[in-house]
Motif scaffolding. Sequence first.
Motif, short mmCIF file in Angstrom:
data_model
loop_
_atom_site.label_atom_id
_atom_site.label_comp_id
_atom_site.label_asym_id
_atom_site.label_seq_id
_atom_site.Cartn_x
_atom_site.Cartn_y
_atom_site.Cartn_z
N ALA A 1 9.94 3.86 -20.18
CA ALA A 1 9.01 2.72 -20.41
C ALA A 1 7.50 3.16 -19.97
N LYS A 2 6.66 2.48 -20.97
CA LYS A 2 5.12 2.70 -20.94
C LYS A 2 4.99 1.57 -19.64
N MET A 3 4.35 2.27 -18.64
CA MET A 3 4.01 1.35 -17.48
C MET A 3 3.08 1.93 -16.67
N TYR A 4 2.68 1.39 -15.57
CA TYR A 4 2.06 1.72 -14.31
C TYR A 4 2.87 2.36 -13.69
N THR A 5 2.77 3.64 -13.33
CA THR A 5 3.90 4.21 -12.59
C THR A 5 3.43 5.20 -11.60
N LEU A 6 4.24 5.57 -10.36
CA LEU A 6 4.01 6.67 -9.60
C LEU A 6 4.50 7.88 -9.73
N GLY A 7 5.45 7.94 -10.83
CA GLY A 7 6.35 8.92 -11.10
C GLY A 7 7.92 8.49 -10.51
N SER A 8 8.49 9.00 -11.58
CA SER A 8 10.09 8.66 -11.22
C SER A 8 10.50 9.16 -10.04
N GLY A 9 9.95 10.21 -9.87
CA GLY A 9 10.58 11.18 -8.54
C GLY A 9 9.72 10.54 -7.17
N PHE A 10 8.77 9.61 -7.22
CA PHE A 10 8.13 9.21 -6.24
C PHE A 10 9.16 8.68 -5.12
N ALA B 1 0.57 -1.24 0.10
CA ALA B 1 -0.01 0.09 0.10
C ALA B 1 0.90 1.13 -0.04
N SER B 2 2.10 1.17 0.40
CA SER B 2 3.09 2.18 0.59
C SER B 2 3.48 2.46 -1.07
N CYS B 3 3.46 1.61 -1.90
CA CYS B 3 4.26 1.96 -3.09
C CYS B 3 3.11 1.09 -4.16
N PRO B 4 1.97 1.81 -4.36
CA PRO B 4 0.86 1.21 -5.20
C PRO B 4 0.77 1.48 -6.66
N SER B 5 1.85 1.21 -7.26
CA SER B 5 1.89 1.64 -8.75
C SER B 5 0.77 1.09 -9.72
N LEU B 6 0.33 -0.20 -9.39
CA LEU B 6 -0.80 -0.55 -10.48
C LEU B 6 -1.86 -0.14 -9.64
N THR B 7 -2.59 -0.10 -8.29
CA THR B 7 -3.90 0.30 -7.72
C THR B 7 -3.96 1.70 -7.95
N ARG B 8 -2.93 2.61 -7.92
CA ARG B 8 -3.16 4.05 -7.64
C ARG B 8 -2.13 4.75 -8.54
N GLY B 9 -1.40 4.10 -9.51
CA GLY B 9 -0.48 4.72 -10.49
C GLY B 9 -1.42 5.08 -11.91
N LYS B 10 -0.52 5.71 -12.79
CA LYS B 10 -0.96 6.06 -14.12
C LYS B 10 -0.37 5.08 -15.10
N PHE B 11 -0.91 4.66 -16.17
CA PHE B 11 -0.43 3.61 -17.15
C PHE B 11 0.04 4.88 -18.21
N ALA B 12 1.52 5.09 -18.24
CA ALA B 12 2.09 6.35 -18.87
C ALA B 12 3.38 6.02 -19.13
N TYR B 13 4.01 6.73 -20.26
CA TYR B 13 5.58 6.68 -20.26
C TYR B 13 6.11 7.35 -19.25
N ASP B 14 7.24 6.80 -18.72
CA ASP B 14 7.99 7.24 -17.52
C ASP B 14 9.43 6.68 -17.57
N PHE B 15 10.21 7.68 -16.72
CA PHE B 15 11.84 7.14 -16.63
C PHE B 15 11.70 5.98 -15.61
N CYS B 16 12.86 5.19 -15.80
CA CYS B 16 12.88 3.87 -15.16
C CYS B 16 13.81 4.32 -13.73
N ASP B 17 14.37 5.48 -13.84
CA ASP B 17 15.39 5.62 -12.87
C ASP B 17 15.38 7.06 -12.53
N THR B 18 15.63 7.36 -11.36
CA THR B 18 15.75 8.88 -10.76
C THR B 18 16.51 9.82 -11.54
N GLY B 19 17.90 9.32 -12.09
CA GLY B 19 18.69 10.31 -12.90
C GLY B 19 18.07 10.69 -14.33
N LYS B 20 17.37 9.74 -14.74
CA LYS B 20 16.72 10.11 -16.14
C LYS B 20 17.66 9.85 -17.15
#
Lengths: 454, 454
Positions: free
Chosen positions: A322-331, A298-317
């Motif tokens: 990748a297109k994925m369910y994500t909470l944002g690479s800055g989360f 519940a503390s890191c709920p990418s599928l249940t509360r994230g968005k299906f969108a292109y995002d960076f896989c890492d913090t440093g970009k």
Amino acid sequence: MEKIPYKIYLEENEIPRQWYNVRADMKNKPAPLLNPATLQPMTASELENVFCKELVKQELDDTTAYFDIPDEIYDFYKMYRPAPLVRAYFLEKALGTPAKIYYKFEGNNTSGSHKLNSAIAQAYYAKAQGLKGVTTETGAGQWGTALSMACSFFGLDCKVFMVKCSYEQKPFRREVMRTYGASVTPSPSTETNVGRQILQEFPDTNGSLGCAISEAVEKAVSSEGYRYVLGSVLSQVVLHQSIIGLETKKALDKYNVKADIIIGCAGGGSNLGGLIAPFMGEKLRGEADYRIIAVEPASCPSLTRGKFAYDFCDTGKVCPLAKMYTLGSGFMPSANHAGGLRYHGMSSVLSQLYDDGLMEAVSVEQTEVFDAAQKFARIEGILPAPESSHAICAAVKEALKCKESGEEKTIVFGLTGTGYFDMYAYQKFNDGIMSDYIPTDDELKASLDKLPKV
Amino acid sequence: MEKIPYKIYLEENEIPRQWYNVRADMKNKPAPLLNPATLQPMTASELENVFCKELVKQELDDTTAYFDIPDEIYDFYKMYRPAPLVRAYFLEKALGTPAKIYYKFEGNNTSGSHKLNSAIAQAYYAKAQGLKGVTTETGAGQWGTALSMACSFFGLDCKVFMVKCSYEQKPFRREVMRTYGASVTPSPSTETNVGRQILQEFPDTNGSLGCAISEAVEKAVSSEGYRYVLGSVLSQVVLHQSIIGLETKKALDKYNVKADIIIGCAGGGSNLGGLIAPFMGEKLRGEADYRIIAVEPASCPSLTRGKFAYDFCDTGKVCPLAKMYTLGSGFMPSANHAGGLRYHGMSSVLSQLYDDGLMEAVSVEQTEVFDAAQKFARIEGILPAPESSHAICAAVKEALKCKESGEEKTIVFGLTGTGYFDMYAYQKFNDGIMSDYIPTDDELKASLDKLPKV
């Protein structure tokens, strides 16, 4: 009917000879990785700067259904596989449920988890390409340990960037890696530009998986004869991990058991993607139906509360998008003890399958997870990893629903690993000072608002 | 000939239904335990003040060859047994030896060792007798963990006195026990008279196994509904552990393999006694011959440098006397990291067999043991316990002798457990700061001179 044993072990010659690529059966293919500079699909030659050649081929191939497992990898598999499919007789009895519960136990190897299945494959292809070594990151330490073992086996150098809080909380994980000859650096470090930048901006940071990935990638592309390898998220990893599901299915078939519900924990998706692969294949081809459930914290709920969108896989970009369910690479996930599930995104394969309604997702809270873990340890005799315990928690809930309804469903879950290096977390639970944290809608919104515009 | 797989797994219904009591085939029986006050053989009723009734029966019976394994224990065995007999193909190749090497791996359970085989038996008989709980001591922590698991399974209270230096060096072992509901007290403690005495005399002591035994026994006899249980040394333990050897023999027989050399580490003798039992039985009955080698640490060399005499089993001298190879109950072994082998004495069964020339003994030093352990981990993929690594070290030496002589001997050794909770010791080895210690003749003499006059 023949009584099903506590542990179903396949014979050595029944270990699958091929990995199964679930993408081949997907109508809606996972979206391609994008070059962060051009926002165009990454080409093979671009990817080969970061990843091993053969692995890039596997990454980009969404039509070939089966890949042969090379002999060298197969021989290594024989050292610790087949993994047992366990019938949880004692758990069923303790719950008083009519459900039949099975778990595929991937923890009976020194890395302590399923991660070894892909680590040995990636190390093999690196060696075959004539590389000197590989770099990677590790959070909970399971992937780093697995990769250290695999590299040691093939005589490859192994540089691991370990998320700083894990490095400090889990000194013994680090020692296992060192025993296998790996060098382990706490991340963020001063060894990379991105590490130095992050340290300058946040001198007190405990690190994160996204940041360690950035460092490992930078280190690989700036070192002669090195490539970067990753233990989850990528489609090649889901491919290698299909061995979990293929063995599980073979073991069930041996006793004519049909699964109704298949449950796995989901961080980046390596275990879940592998466990469900052949079952999902049948579902995609219309040959059978299964309820498939991803379980996330519940503390890191990418599928249940994230968005299906292109995002960076890492913090440093520095990585592809990748297109994925994500909470944002800055989360920044809270300090949940299931380090292996603290990732902002999710495998593109699983994200697409989830978006297509082919699987469900639930989230569970940390204290209920450890409560399930402790009960499971006492009843079934295996002390589970916090990550795996998410699946236990959800499986128990489904089994209790069966108790209420009287349905004799067959539940299969993935027990990805053991918790022997997670006793710091268990101690907190034993002392009654473990807490839960669920991000607020505002927190998630703040992070999701910063998704790249693609 | 059929190719022998990497791992030979028996079927569930091939798990032995009976334990084998090697004493039944011994011409020279182990000498009886003596009452420390009267120096007369302990009677059943005297022993029953300390131990569970059924276990006393087993302890005193040196004529019955086979004991049925109760169903409740057998079901528990099914959770983690049969244990694999592994063909060490990779190790053979790395050594370039013509020897065939096998190891019986007992580490694939949460207790991390073979100790669970006897723990579940002892807990069962305690429960069957209607007891509230049991007390015990633990050094390295493997026995305490195993007993915690077993007690939790049968709903028994479990009080563990943990040698203080282990308690401090291995906080995570302690947490595993707590996760299984056990209470863990560092020894010496203020909870017992003997503990308080020792603390008064040696306020800075790190504790010892002999002292923790004294505390556990005192606690048991002074608590209503409690008995004391012990993980090694006793003949009942060797009986329960015979399951290791019985499975090993069955697995070898399945592939028509005849062992030439059988090797096991020896602290109190629980693993070695169990592993060799059926082989020694054949030897005693003149049906087959084997070289059987006990491996002990050079820092605590009871077989190779001790005396065969009656001695106290504990420091506080509250336990019965046993006739055994001993270094003297006052011997304080140096801080060797193989905590499970730091015991001054040796099982009476093994001591008698050794004295009768039916087995050999060698000692190995700590750094060569860890060197063997690290190599084994890298080659065979299992990170071994320091205790087990003594057997690895000796097995490698025998395999290298075969290389020299060109003999294709079959070597079987016991891999008793994993080293996941011993990373503090591995860290010392990885950092190059591990040292060896061998007691001087004068030190041994000083201790042996104080043996009781019986």
